[in-house]
Write a protein that holds these residues in place. Structure first.
Motif, PDB file in Angstrom:
ATOM      1  N   LYS A   1       0.467  -0.901  -0.069  1.00 23.65           N
ATOM      2  CA  LYS A   1      -0.012   0.124  -0.295  1.00 23.65           C
ATOM      3  C   LYS A   1       0.722   1.038  -0.133  1.00 23.65           C
ATOM      4  CE  LYS A   1      -2.310  -1.344   3.867  1.00 23.65           C
ATOM      5  NZ  LYS A   1      -1.169  -2.560   4.152  1.00 23.65           N
ATOM      6  N   PRO A   2       0.633   2.358  -0.295  1.00 24.71           N
ATOM      7  CA  PRO A   2       1.388   3.732  -0.106  1.00 24.71           C
ATOM      8  C   PRO A   2       1.554   4.013   0.820  1.00 24.71           C
ATOM      9  CG  PRO A   2      -0.811   4.324  -1.277  1.00 24.71           C
ATOM     10  CD  PRO A   2      -0.891   2.394  -0.800  1.00 24.71           C
ATOM     11  N   GLY A   3       2.754   4.056   1.416  1.00 20.06           N
ATOM     12  CA  GLY A   3       3.372   4.506   2.442  1.00 20.06           C
ATOM     13  C   GLY A   3       4.575   3.202   2.965  1.00 20.06           C
ATOM     14  N   GLU A   4       4.056   2.509   1.969  1.00 19.69           N
ATOM     15  CA  GLU A   4       5.137   1.332   2.060  1.00 19.69           C
ATOM     16  C   GLU A   4       6.920   0.999   1.552  1.00 19.69           C
ATOM     17  OE1 GLU A   4       3.650  -3.261   2.419  1.00 19.69           O
ATOM     18  OE2 GLU A   4       1.229  -1.788   3.477  1.00 19.69           O
ATOM     19  N   GLU A   5       6.608   2.755   1.059  1.00 18.38           N
ATOM     20  CA  GLU A   5       8.490   3.010   0.880  1.00 18.38           C
ATOM     21  C   GLU A   5       9.248   2.943   1.196  1.00 18.38           C
ATOM     22  OE1 GLU A   5       5.291   4.562  -0.947  1.00 18.38           O
ATOM     23  OE2 GLU A   5       6.046   5.543   0.859  1.00 18.38           O
ATOM     24  N   LEU A   6      10.551   2.447   1.498  1.00 14.79           N
ATOM     25  CA  LEU A   6      11.689   1.953   2.060  1.00 14.79           C
ATOM     26  C   LEU A   6      11.821   3.996   3.094  1.00 14.79           C
ATOM     27  CD1 LEU A   6      13.957  -0.611   0.540  1.00 14.79           C
ATOM     28  CD2 LEU A   6      12.920  -0.657   2.616  1.00 14.79           C
ATOM     29  N   PRO A   7      11.521   3.687   4.106  1.00 15.22           N
ATOM     30  CA  PRO A   7      12.446   4.856   5.119  1.00 15.22           C
ATOM     31  C   PRO A   7      13.213   6.361   3.500  1.00 15.22           C
ATOM     32  CG  PRO A   7      13.232   3.321   6.424  1.00 15.22           C
ATOM     33  CD  PRO A   7      12.805   2.931   4.338  1.00 15.22           C
ATOM     34  N   GLY A   8      12.134   7.143   3.768  1.00 18.13           N
ATOM     35  CA  GLY A   8      13.379   8.646   2.418  1.00 18.13           C
ATOM     36  C   GLY A   8      12.755   8.190   1.037  1.00 18.13           C
ATOM     37  N   ALA A   9      12.715   6.930   0.435  1.00 24.73           N
ATOM     38  CA  ALA A   9      12.753   6.717  -1.156  1.00 24.73           C
ATOM     39  C   ALA A   9      12.046   7.655  -1.482  1.00 24.73           C
ATOM     40  CB  ALA A   9      12.135   5.078  -1.182  1.00 24.73           C
ATOM     41  N   LYS A  10      10.159   8.126  -1.245  1.00 27.08           N
ATOM     42  CA  LYS A  10       9.282   8.714  -1.695  1.00 27.08           C
ATOM     43  C   LYS A  10      10.077  10.744  -1.760  1.00 27.08           C
ATOM     44  CE  LYS A  10       4.559  10.059  -1.994  1.00 27.08           C
ATOM     45  NZ  LYS A  10       3.398   9.846  -1.392  1.00 27.08           N
ATOM     46  N   GLU A  11      10.832  10.405  -0.398  1.00 25.85           N
ATOM     47  CA  GLU A  11      10.706  12.363  -0.549  1.00 25.85           C
ATOM     48  C   GLU A  11      12.141  12.283  -1.094  1.00 25.85           C
ATOM     49  OE1 GLU A  11       8.655  10.356   3.348  1.00 25.85           O
ATOM     50  OE2 GLU A  11      10.505   9.728   2.524  1.00 25.85           O
ATOM     51  N   PHE A  12      12.931  11.550  -0.729  1.00 25.03           N
ATOM     52  CA  PHE A  12      14.478  11.411  -1.650  1.00 25.03           C
ATOM     53  C   PHE A  12      14.015  12.000  -3.812  1.00 25.03           C
ATOM     54  CE2 PHE A  12      18.160  10.548  -4.397  1.00 25.03           C
ATOM     55  CZ  PHE A  12      19.376  11.454  -4.050  1.00 25.03           C
ATOM     56  N   LEU A  13      13.557  10.927  -3.728  1.00 24.06           N
ATOM     57  CA  LEU A  13      12.945  11.422  -5.798  1.00 24.06           C
ATOM     58  C   LEU A  13      12.106  12.452  -5.762  1.00 24.06           C
ATOM     59  CD1 LEU A  13      11.396   7.183  -5.233  1.00 24.06           C
ATOM     60  CD2 LEU A  13      13.004   8.371  -7.531  1.00 24.06           C
ATOM     61  N   GLN A  14      11.347  13.288  -4.773  1.00 22.91           N
ATOM     62  CA  GLN A  14      10.459  14.296  -4.724  1.00 22.91           C
ATOM     63  C   GLN A  14      11.504  15.213  -4.979  1.00 22.91           C
ATOM     64  OE1 GLN A  14       7.639  13.924  -1.636  1.00 22.91           O
ATOM     65  NE2 GLN A  14       5.721  13.471  -2.913  1.00 22.91           N
ATOM     66  N   LYS A  15      12.538  14.923  -3.780  1.00 22.36           N
ATOM     67  CA  LYS A  15      13.483  16.088  -4.067  1.00 22.36           C
ATOM     68  C   LYS A  15      14.305  16.896  -5.454  1.00 22.36           C
ATOM     69  CE  LYS A  15      15.337  15.975   0.339  1.00 22.36           C
ATOM     70  NZ  LYS A  15      16.334  15.545   0.869  1.00 22.36           N
ATOM     71  N   ILE A  16      14.893  14.945  -5.674  1.00 24.29           N
ATOM     72  CA  ILE A  16      15.778  15.553  -7.098  1.00 24.29           C
ATOM     73  C   ILE A  16      15.006  15.925  -8.396  1.00 24.29           C
ATOM     74  CG2 ILE A  16      17.401  13.862  -6.182  1.00 24.29           C
ATOM     75  CD1 ILE A  16      16.525  11.993  -7.705  1.00 24.29           C
ATOM     76  N   ARG A  17      13.816  15.331  -7.758  1.00 25.28           N
ATOM     77  CA  ARG A  17      12.930  16.358  -8.781  1.00 25.28           C
ATOM     78  C   ARG A  17      12.688  17.481  -9.447  1.00 25.28           C
ATOM     79  NH1 ARG A  17       9.733  12.480 -12.148  1.00 25.28           N
ATOM     80  NH2 ARG A  17       8.023  13.975 -13.088  1.00 25.28           N
ATOM     81  N   GLU A  18      12.408  18.298  -7.974  1.00 23.14           N
ATOM     82  CA  GLU A  18      12.118  19.771  -7.741  1.00 23.14           C
ATOM     83  C   GLU A  18      13.319  19.726  -7.978  1.00 23.14           C
ATOM     84  OE1 GLU A  18      10.794  19.938  -3.868  1.00 23.14           O
ATOM     85  OE2 GLU A  18       8.849  18.863  -4.162  1.00 23.14           O
ATOM     86  N   ALA A  19      14.571  19.378  -8.005  1.00 20.78           N
ATOM     87  CA  ALA A  19      16.224  20.467  -8.624  1.00 20.78           C
ATOM     88  C   ALA A  19      16.283  20.335  -9.543  1.00 20.78           C
ATOM     89  CB  ALA A  19      17.048  19.003  -7.513  1.00 20.78           C
ATOM     90  N   GLY A  20      15.527  19.973 -10.404  1.00 24.42           N
ATOM     91  CA  GLY A  20      15.782  19.528 -12.379  1.00 24.42           C
ATOM     92  C   GLY A  20      16.605  18.185 -12.631  1.00 24.42           C
ATOM     93  N   TYR A  21      16.300  16.556 -11.695  1.00 31.04           N
ATOM     94  CA  TYR A  21      17.239  15.748 -12.448  1.00 31.04           C
ATOM     95  C   TYR A  21      15.840  14.848 -13.123  1.00 31.04           C
ATOM     96  CZ  TYR A  21      20.986  16.476  -8.538  1.00 31.04           C
ATOM     97  OH  TYR A  21      22.108  17.441  -8.593  1.00 31.04           O
ATOM     98  N   LYS A  22      16.432  14.032 -13.841  1.00 32.43           N
ATOM     99  CA  LYS A  22      15.674  13.061 -14.806  1.00 32.43           C
ATOM    100  C   LYS A  22      15.354  11.959 -12.998  1.00 32.43           C
ATOM    101  CE  LYS A  22      13.948  15.282 -18.356  1.00 32.43           C
ATOM    102  NZ  LYS A  22      12.997  15.626 -18.696  1.00 32.43           N
ATOM    103  N   THR A  23      14.415  10.968 -13.929  1.00 34.03           N
ATOM    104  CA  THR A  23      14.496   9.998 -13.159  1.00 34.03           C
ATOM    105  C   THR A  23      14.094   8.900 -13.702  1.00 34.03           C
ATOM    106  OG1 THR A  23      11.969  10.234 -12.106  1.00 34.03           O
ATOM    107  CG2 THR A  23      14.047  10.651 -10.305  1.00 34.03           C
ATOM    108  N   ALA A  24      14.634   7.454 -13.339  1.00 38.59           N
ATOM    109  CA  ALA A  24      14.242   6.547 -14.359  1.00 38.59           C
ATOM    110  C   ALA A  24      13.953   4.594 -13.161  1.00 38.59           C
ATOM    111  CB  ALA A  24      15.152   5.790 -15.350  1.00 38.59           C
ATOM    112  N   LEU A  25      13.469   3.357 -13.069  1.00 42.86           N
ATOM    113  CA  LEU A  25      13.290   2.467 -12.678  1.00 42.86           C
ATOM    114  C   LEU A  25      14.402   1.650 -13.626  1.00 42.86           C
ATOM    115  CD1 LEU A  25      12.304   1.942  -9.800  1.00 42.86           C
ATOM    116  CD2 LEU A  25      10.826   0.639 -11.249  1.00 42.86           C
ATOM    117  N   GLY A  26      15.155   1.269 -13.048  1.00 39.17           N
ATOM    118  CA  GLY A  26      15.676  -0.144 -13.412  1.00 39.17           C
ATOM    119  C   GLY A  26      16.279  -1.464 -13.092  1.00 39.17           C
ATOM    120  N   SER A  27      15.278  -2.046 -12.960  1.00 42.54           N
ATOM    121  CA  SER A  27      14.552  -3.710 -12.473  1.00 42.54           C
ATOM    122  C   SER A  27      14.763  -4.616 -12.701  1.00 42.54           C
ATOM    123  CB  SER A  27      13.187  -2.635 -11.458  1.00 42.54           C
ATOM    124  OG  SER A  27      13.124  -4.413 -10.558  1.00 42.54           O
TER     125      SER A  27
END
Length: 219
Positions: free
Chosen positions: A87-113
């Motif tokens: 469910k939402p909120g089950e990300e590992l600690p800090g994961a969602k926050e870091f993703l939001q932070k780097i996107r706001e800073a202009g970095y591109k993001t991709a998943l490689g799994s």
């Protein structure tokens, strides 16, 4: 200059290892042998079919190609049933926050799994929108440490490999980043992820400053 961050899924953004372990253990038990958590560690970043080959070898079981496909499908069905609980909120600690932070800073993001169920997991977590591109097991033919999944991720967001940082918790993933000519951040233990450019215990310990510090390393 770093322009993109490429993330593994399991063990970096969310911990689905426990579900993989339960599904593989159920499969091994159905074949008459056991499967341990220590063995499960060796499957990090490894494709489903390659994982099955390892498990069958550990159990001393031989199967035809057709039978192996059926077993892999069965394991995946059990796994997909289990991850519906995420469910939402089950990300590992800090994961969602870091993703939001780097996107706001202009970095591109991709998943490689290596996971073929990455889309289901991201949707269940409600964070699909935090990735500009999703490269998963349905998009690649080679498992890590081959760099294919990360090279495709960099290409998908329009950056060069040496402008990308890979976030990985597995040795095979760090090796894939190195093979692709990318920066690497290990998530876990420094004594295990010895080849990573830097190692942090989790994305909660990452910052824009640490990200920028990687640029001092030539690639």
């Amino acid at each position: 200059m770093i322009k993109a961050c490429l993330f593994d899924l399991d063990g970096v953004v969310v911990d689905t290892a426990v579900y993989h372990y339960k599904a593989w253990k159920k499969l091994a038990n159905s074949l008459g042998f056991d499967f341990t958590e220590v063995q499960n560690e060796e499957l990090k970043g490894v494709s489903r079919m390659d994982s099955l080959k390892k498990i069958l070898a550990w159990g001393g079981v031989s199967k035809s190609g057709e039978e192996m496909n059926a077993l892999a499908t069965q394991k995946n069905e059990w796994y997909v049933d289990m991850i519906q609980q995420i469910k939402p909120g089950e990300e590992l600690p800090g994961a969602k926050e870091f993703l939001q932070k780097i996107r706001e800073a202009g970095y591109k993001t991709a998943l490689g799994s290596a996971s073929k169920n990455a889309g289901i997991i991201l949707n269940n977590l409600g964070i699909t929108n935090l990735f500009d591109a999703i490269i998963d097991g349905n998009s690649v033919t080679h498992s890590k440490p081959d760099p294919e999944v990360f090279l495709k991720g960099a290409e998908a967001v329009g950056v060069q490999p040496n402008e990308s940082v890979v976030f990985e918790d597995a040795v095979a993933g760090i090796e894939a980043a190195i093979a692709g000519g990318m920066y690497s951040v290990g998530i876990g233990q420094p004594e295990v992820l010895t080849k990573a450019d830097i190692v942090v215990p989790g994305l909660y310990d990452m910052s824009i400053e640490k990200l920028k510090s990687l640029e001092k390393i030539s690639k």
